[in-house]
Write a protein that holds these residues in place. Structure first.
Motif, PDB file in Angstrom:
ATOM      1  N   GLN A  88       5.824  25.698  57.277  1.00 21.12           N
ATOM      2  CA  GLN A  88       4.475  26.262  57.313  1.00 21.12           C
ATOM      3  C   GLN A  88       4.481  27.736  56.923  1.00 21.12           C
ATOM      4  OE1 GLN A  88       1.566  24.742  57.789  1.00 21.12           O
ATOM      5  NE2 GLN A  88       2.623  22.791  57.908  1.00 21.12           N
ATOM      6  N   LYS A  89       5.502  28.466  57.329  1.00 18.75           N
ATOM      7  CA  LYS A  89       5.599  29.888  56.990  1.00 18.75           C
ATOM      8  C   LYS A  89       5.749  30.075  55.486  1.00 18.75           C
ATOM      9  CE  LYS A  89       8.263  34.025  57.979  1.00 18.75           C
ATOM     10  NZ  LYS A  89       9.422  34.595  58.642  1.00 18.75           N
ATOM     11  N   ARG A  90       6.602  29.271  54.848  1.00 21.30           N
ATOM     12  CA  ARG A  90       6.785  29.375  53.400  1.00 21.30           C
ATOM     13  C   ARG A  90       5.520  28.954  52.657  1.00 21.30           C
ATOM     14  NH1 ARG A  90      11.979  26.806  51.128  1.00 21.30           N
ATOM     15  NH2 ARG A  90      11.706  28.422  49.576  1.00 21.30           N
ATOM     16  N   LYS A  91       4.854  27.950  53.174  1.00 20.84           N
ATOM     17  CA  LYS A  91       3.618  27.481  52.552  1.00 20.84           C
ATOM     18  C   LYS A  91       2.539  28.564  52.616  1.00 20.84           C
ATOM     19  CE  LYS A  91       0.468  23.556  52.823  1.00 20.84           C
ATOM     20  NZ  LYS A  91       0.145  22.338  53.560  1.00 20.84           N
ATOM     21  N   ALA A  92       2.427  29.265  53.751  1.00 22.89           N
ATOM     22  CA  ALA A  92       1.445  30.327  53.906  1.00 22.89           C
ATOM     23  C   ALA A  92       1.805  31.526  53.033  1.00 22.89           C
ATOM     24  CB  ALA A  92       1.351  30.744  55.367  1.00 22.89           C
ATOM     25  N   ALA A  93       3.086  31.819  52.888  1.00 21.53           N
ATOM     26  CA  ALA A  93       3.505  32.961  52.068  1.00 21.53           C
ATOM     27  C   ALA A  93       3.152  32.735  50.601  1.00 21.53           C
ATOM     28  CB  ALA A  93       4.998  33.200  52.220  1.00 21.53           C
ATOM     29  N   LYS A  94       3.273  31.511  50.132  1.00 19.09           N
ATOM     30  CA  LYS A  94       2.910  31.220  48.744  1.00 19.09           C
ATOM     31  C   LYS A  94       1.411  31.363  48.538  1.00 19.09           C
ATOM     32  CE  LYS A  94       6.652  28.097  47.544  1.00 19.09           C
ATOM     33  NZ  LYS A  94       7.016  26.735  47.161  1.00 19.09           N
ATOM     34  N   LYS A  95       0.637  31.003  49.544  1.00 22.24           N
ATOM     35  CA  LYS A  95      -0.813  31.065  49.429  1.00 22.24           C
ATOM     36  C   LYS A  95      -1.304  32.513  49.434  1.00 22.24           C
ATOM     37  CE  LYS A  95      -3.107  27.710  51.377  1.00 22.24           C
ATOM     38  NZ  LYS A  95      -3.795  26.858  52.350  1.00 22.24           N
ATOM     39  N   GLU A  96      -0.615  33.409  50.142  1.00 15.81           N
ATOM     40  CA  GLU A  96      -1.049  34.799  50.245  1.00 15.81           C
ATOM     41  C   GLU A  96      -0.808  35.597  48.972  1.00 15.81           C
ATOM     42  OE1 GLU A  96       0.952  36.402  53.575  1.00 15.81           O
ATOM     43  OE2 GLU A  96      -0.220  35.268  55.020  1.00 15.81           O
ATOM     44  N   SER A  97       0.209  35.245  48.198  1.00 12.35           N
ATOM     45  CA  SER A  97       0.525  36.026  47.006  1.00 12.35           C
ATOM     46  C   SER A  97       0.438  35.146  45.755  1.00 12.35           C
ATOM     47  CB  SER A  97       1.923  36.635  47.121  1.00 12.35           C
ATOM     48  OG  SER A  97       2.872  35.606  47.304  1.00 12.35           O
ATOM     49  N   PRO A  98      -0.780  34.886  45.292  1.00 12.75           N
ATOM     50  CA  PRO A  98      -0.915  34.062  44.096  1.00 12.75           C
ATOM     51  C   PRO A  98      -0.452  34.815  42.849  1.00 12.75           C
ATOM     52  CG  PRO A  98      -3.032  34.928  44.714  1.00 12.75           C
ATOM     53  CD  PRO A  98      -2.058  35.330  45.796  1.00 12.75           C
ATOM     54  N   VAL A  99      -0.054  34.061  41.856  1.00 13.68           N
ATOM     55  CA  VAL A  99       0.380  34.644  40.585  1.00 13.68           C
ATOM     56  C   VAL A  99      -0.804  34.587  39.634  1.00 13.68           C
ATOM     57  CG1 VAL A  99       1.977  34.399  38.674  1.00 13.68           C
ATOM     58  CG2 VAL A  99       2.729  33.898  40.990  1.00 13.68           C
ATOM     59  N   PHE A 100      -1.211  35.745  39.128  1.00 18.58           N
ATOM     60  CA  PHE A 100      -2.333  35.823  38.207  1.00 18.58           C
ATOM     61  C   PHE A 100      -1.819  35.834  36.775  1.00 18.58           C
ATOM     62  CE2 PHE A 100      -3.890  37.976  42.058  1.00 18.58           C
ATOM     63  CZ  PHE A 100      -5.019  37.216  42.309  1.00 18.58           C
ATOM     64  N   ALA A 101      -2.431  35.025  35.939  1.00 18.61           N
ATOM     65  CA  ALA A 101      -2.111  35.041  34.514  1.00 18.61           C
ATOM     66  C   ALA A 101      -3.051  36.022  33.840  1.00 18.61           C
ATOM     67  CB  ALA A 101      -2.276  33.650  33.916  1.00 18.61           C
ATOM     68  N   CYS A 102      -2.554  36.706  32.799  1.00 13.82           N
ATOM     69  CA  CYS A 102      -3.377  37.702  32.133  1.00 13.82           C
ATOM     70  C   CYS A 102      -2.945  37.835  30.678  1.00 13.82           C
ATOM     71  CB  CYS A 102      -3.237  39.055  32.834  1.00 13.82           C
ATOM     72  SG  CYS A 102      -1.566  39.709  32.784  1.00 13.82           S
ATOM     73  N   SER A 103      -3.812  38.477  29.913  1.00 10.74           N
ATOM     74  CA  SER A 103      -3.454  38.811  28.538  1.00 10.74           C
ATOM     75  C   SER A 103      -3.564  40.324  28.313  1.00 10.74           C
ATOM     76  CB  SER A 103      -4.347  38.058  27.546  1.00 10.74           C
ATOM     77  OG  SER A 103      -5.703  38.330  27.808  1.00 10.74           O
ATOM     78  N   ILE A 104      -4.448  40.988  29.098  1.00 10.47           N
ATOM     79  CA  ILE A 104      -4.570  42.451  29.045  1.00 10.47           C
ATOM     80  C   ILE A 104      -4.664  42.970  30.479  1.00 10.47           C
ATOM     81  CG2 ILE A 104      -5.625  42.545  26.748  1.00 10.47           C
ATOM     82  CD1 ILE A 104      -8.341  42.813  28.122  1.00 10.47           C
ATOM     83  N   ASP A 105      -4.513  44.285  30.658  1.00 12.58           N
ATOM     84  CA  ASP A 105      -4.534  44.880  32.001  1.00 12.58           C
ATOM     85  C   ASP A 105      -5.846  44.651  32.742  1.00 12.58           C
ATOM     86  OD1 ASP A 105      -1.947  45.772  31.802  1.00 12.58           O
ATOM     87  OD2 ASP A 105      -2.497  47.807  31.179  1.00 12.58           O
ATOM     88  N   GLU A 106      -6.959  44.550  32.019  1.00 15.82           N
ATOM     89  CA  GLU A 106      -8.253  44.360  32.663  1.00 15.82           C
ATOM     90  C   GLU A 106      -8.404  42.977  33.300  1.00 15.82           C
ATOM     91  OE1 GLU A 106      -7.993  45.875  29.602  1.00 15.82           O
ATOM     92  OE2 GLU A 106      -8.362  47.862  30.448  1.00 15.82           O
TER      93      GLU A 106
END
Length: 66
Positions: free
Chosen positions: A31-49
């Motif tokens: 449960q701790k590992r599952k919650a840690a993954k949920k708190e820090s999502p990975v955002f995909a991007c193409s530019i800084d904005e």
């Protein structure tokens, strides 16, 4: 026969208690590992904005700006 039965029941409880402790610890870690993954999502991007404030785009992913 009654004494043998009581000994077997006591032995069963003695063996199952540590096993249940390990199962509980494993569930808590999961449960701790599952919650840690949920708190820090990975955002995909193409530019800084495309990234949230405080992040910059690096190789298609938002990373914390240093």
């Amino acid at each position: 026969m009654r004494g043998l039965r009581n000994c077997l029941v006591a032995l069963l409880f003695g063996i199952s208690a540590p096993a249940l402790i390990w199962v509980g610890a494993g569930a808590a870690l999961y449960q701790k590992r599952k919650a840690a993954k949920k708190e820090s999502p990975v955002f995909a991007c193409s530019i800084d904005e495309d990234c949230p404030p405080g992040f910059v785009c690096f190789k298609g992913r938002c990373v914390l700006a240093e």
